[in-house]
Design a protein around this motif. Structure first.
Motif, PDB file in Angstrom:
ATOM      1  N   MET A 199       0.846  -1.182   0.000  1.00 47.42           N
ATOM      2  CA  MET A 199       0.000   0.000   0.000  1.00 47.42           C
ATOM      3  C   MET A 199       0.881   1.231   0.000  1.00 47.42           C
ATOM      4  N   LEU A 200       0.606   2.174  -0.874  1.00 52.14           N
ATOM      5  CA  LEU A 200       1.340   3.413  -0.943  1.00 52.14           C
ATOM      6  C   LEU A 200       0.541   4.475  -0.217  1.00 52.14           C
ATOM      7  N   SER A 201       1.188   5.162   0.699  1.00 51.26           N
ATOM      8  CA  SER A 201       0.449   6.240   1.344  1.00 51.26           C
ATOM      9  C   SER A 201       1.395   7.252   1.952  1.00 51.26           C
ATOM     10  N   HIS A 202       0.992   8.470   1.879  1.00 51.22           N
ATOM     11  CA  HIS A 202       1.681   9.577   2.513  1.00 51.22           C
ATOM     12  C   HIS A 202       0.602  10.550   2.968  1.00 51.22           C
ATOM     13  N   ASN A 203       0.837  11.238   4.045  1.00 54.83           N
ATOM     14  CA  ASN A 203      -0.129  12.240   4.492  1.00 54.83           C
ATOM     15  C   ASN A 203       0.106  13.531   3.736  1.00 54.83           C
ATOM     16  N   ILE A 204      -0.966  14.187   3.375  1.00 55.93           N
ATOM     17  CA  ILE A 204      -0.863  15.471   2.701  1.00 55.93           C
ATOM     18  C   ILE A 204      -1.520  16.511   3.582  1.00 55.93           C
ATOM     19  N   GLN A 205      -0.767  17.531   3.907  1.00 54.66           N
ATOM     20  CA  GLN A 205      -1.306  18.636   4.672  1.00 54.66           C
ATOM     21  C   GLN A 205      -0.888  19.912   3.979  1.00 54.66           C
ATOM     22  N   SER A 206      -1.782  20.849   3.902  1.00 60.28           N
ATOM     23  CA  SER A 206      -1.430  22.140   3.342  1.00 60.28           C
ATOM     24  C   SER A 206      -1.927  23.222   4.281  1.00 60.28           C
ATOM     25  N   SER A 207      -1.243  24.341   4.278  1.00 63.40           N
ATOM     26  CA  SER A 207      -1.609  25.429   5.178  1.00 63.40           C
ATOM     27  C   SER A 207      -2.919  26.076   4.740  1.00 63.40           C
ATOM     28  N   LYS A 208      -3.510  26.863   5.634  1.00 67.22           N
ATOM     29  CA  LYS A 208      -4.796  27.491   5.356  1.00 67.22           C
ATOM     30  C   LYS A 208      -4.739  28.378   4.124  1.00 67.22           C
ATOM     31  N   ASP A 209      -3.597  29.050   3.929  1.00 66.56           N
ATOM     32  CA  ASP A 209      -3.517  29.985   2.824  1.00 66.56           C
ATOM     33  C   ASP A 209      -2.974  29.342   1.551  1.00 66.56           C
ATOM     34  N   ALA A 210      -2.821  28.036   1.528  1.00 68.47           N
ATOM     35  CA  ALA A 210      -2.355  27.352   0.335  1.00 68.47           C
ATOM     36  C   ALA A 210      -3.446  27.396  -0.732  1.00 68.47           C
ATOM     37  N   VAL A 211      -3.024  27.562  -1.959  1.00 71.76           N
ATOM     38  CA  VAL A 211      -3.962  27.603  -3.066  1.00 71.76           C
ATOM     39  C   VAL A 211      -3.796  26.318  -3.864  1.00 71.76           C
ATOM     40  N   ASP A 212      -4.859  25.506  -3.892  1.00 71.60           N
ATOM     41  CA  ASP A 212      -4.838  24.256  -4.638  1.00 71.60           C
ATOM     42  C   ASP A 212      -5.682  24.419  -5.888  1.00 71.60           C
ATOM     43  N   LYS A 213      -5.131  24.007  -7.005  1.00 71.11           N
ATOM     44  CA  LYS A 213      -5.856  24.070  -8.268  1.00 71.11           C
ATOM     45  C   LYS A 213      -5.886  22.669  -8.849  1.00 71.11           C
ATOM     46  N   CYS A 214      -7.063  22.047  -8.874  1.00 72.03           N
ATOM     47  CA  CYS A 214      -7.200  20.705  -9.458  1.00 72.03           C
ATOM     48  C   CYS A 214      -7.157  20.809 -10.970  1.00 72.03           C
ATOM     49  N   LEU A 215      -6.371  19.930 -11.579  1.00 78.38           N
ATOM     50  CA  LEU A 215      -6.264  19.901 -13.030  1.00 78.38           C
ATOM     51  C   LEU A 215      -7.148  18.803 -13.594  1.00 78.38           C
ATOM     52  N   SER A 216      -7.712  19.071 -14.743  1.00 79.34           N
ATOM     53  CA  SER A 216      -8.450  18.003 -15.412  1.00 79.34           C
ATOM     54  C   SER A 216      -7.425  17.080 -16.067  1.00 79.34           C
ATOM     55  N   ILE A 217      -7.778  15.812 -16.169  1.00 83.29           N
ATOM     56  CA  ILE A 217      -6.910  14.820 -16.782  1.00 83.29           C
ATOM     57  C   ILE A 217      -7.535  14.412 -18.104  1.00 83.29           C
ATOM     58  N   SER A 218      -6.850  14.730 -19.191  1.00 76.02           N
ATOM     59  CA  SER A 218      -7.343  14.362 -20.519  1.00 76.02           C
ATOM     60  C   SER A 218      -7.197  12.868 -20.724  1.00 76.02           C
ATOM     61  N   SER A 219      -8.209  12.242 -21.264  1.00 75.27           N
ATOM     62  CA  SER A 219      -8.153  10.812 -21.561  1.00 75.27           C
ATOM     63  C   SER A 219      -7.616  10.616 -22.968  1.00 75.27           C
ATOM     64  N   LYS A 220      -6.676   9.707 -23.097  1.00 77.95           N
ATOM     65  CA  LYS A 220      -6.045   9.414 -24.387  1.00 77.95           C
ATOM     66  C   LYS A 220      -6.143   7.930 -24.671  1.00 77.95           C
ATOM     67  N   GLY A 221      -5.569   7.512 -25.794  1.00 72.72           N
ATOM     68  CA  GLY A 221      -5.579   6.115 -26.199  1.00 72.72           C
ATOM     69  C   GLY A 221      -4.504   5.309 -25.498  1.00 72.72           C
ATOM     70  N   HIS A 222      -4.240   4.126 -26.021  1.00 68.86           N
ATOM     71  CA  HIS A 222      -3.250   3.211 -25.466  1.00 68.86           C
ATOM     72  C   HIS A 222      -1.862   3.874 -25.496  1.00 68.86           C
ATOM     73  N   PHE A 223      -1.115   3.760 -24.404  1.00 68.48           N
ATOM     74  CA  PHE A 223       0.159   4.461 -24.248  1.00 68.48           C
ATOM     75  C   PHE A 223       1.145   4.167 -25.379  1.00 68.48           C
ATOM     76  N   PHE A 224       1.232   2.921 -25.807  1.00 67.03           N
ATOM     77  CA  PHE A 224       2.241   2.563 -26.800  1.00 67.03           C
ATOM     78  C   PHE A 224       1.778   2.757 -28.241  1.00 67.03           C
ATOM     79  N   SER A 225       0.533   3.194 -28.443  1.00 64.02           N
ATOM     80  CA  SER A 225       0.087   3.432 -29.815  1.00 64.02           C
ATOM     81  C   SER A 225      -0.442   4.850 -30.049  1.00 64.02           C
TER      82      SER A 225
END
Length: 161
Positions: A1-27
């Motif tokens: 299991m991979l895990s790390h705690n993520i904490q950010s300060s109150k004034d941190a600005v988080d911007k979620c990015l959209s993830i574009s869906s593409k085809g098969h990696f090798f083609s």
């Protein structure tokens, strides 16, 4: 299991990015410039675990290792820089598209998180990971993009200013 705690300060600005869906990696031609980097990352993981496969089955040997040992050391990941910017390519095959989030934090760091839960009747399990990448000030953090192949390889691109 991979895990790390993520904490950010109150004034941190988080911007979620959209993830574009593409085809098969090798083609899919979209991933052409990072294929060699991903293959190198897969080979590094296999080498660290003393697993040698033929050129035809390196990816299947790697994915088999990930099924047995889901931890940071077995996640193929590579960061590269060229004159245009930075690219990060990493395997998130163990997570569905909606289980992976990419964020820009405090306009200086890219955070990739994956979290999946499975509920099989009375048995409940979860898996997660978190990777952080601090990019130098010469990067246009407002232009960072991410794309995922249909077979679970995530690419993040950060152009230089």
């Amino acid at each position: 299991m991979l895990s790390h705690n993520i904490q950010s300060s109150k004034d941190a600005v988080d911007k979620c990015l959209s993830i574009s869906s593409k085809g098969h990696f090798f083609s899919d031609s979209f991933f052409e410039d990072v294929r060699k980097d991903f293959e190198t990352a897969v080979n590094e993981v296999l080498s660290r675990h003393d697993i040698m496969g033929s050129a035809n089955d390196e990816l299947s040997c790697y994915r088999s290792l990930r099924e047995r040992e889901l931890k940071d050391e077995t996640q193929a990941m590579k960061t590269t820089e060229d004159r245009n910017g930075f690219k990060v390519v990493l395997d998130v095959h163990d997570f569905m598209n909606e289980d992976v989030k990419v964020k820009v934090v405090d306009n200086k760091e890219v955070v990739v998180e994956g979290r999946a839960e499975k509920n099989d009747g009375t048995l409940r399990s979860s898996k997660s990971f978190c990777r952080r990448f601090t990019l130098p000030g010469a990067v246009d953090m407002n232009a960072v993009t991410s794309a995922m192949s249909s077979d679970g390889v995530l690419t993040i691109s950060a152009p230089k200013i």
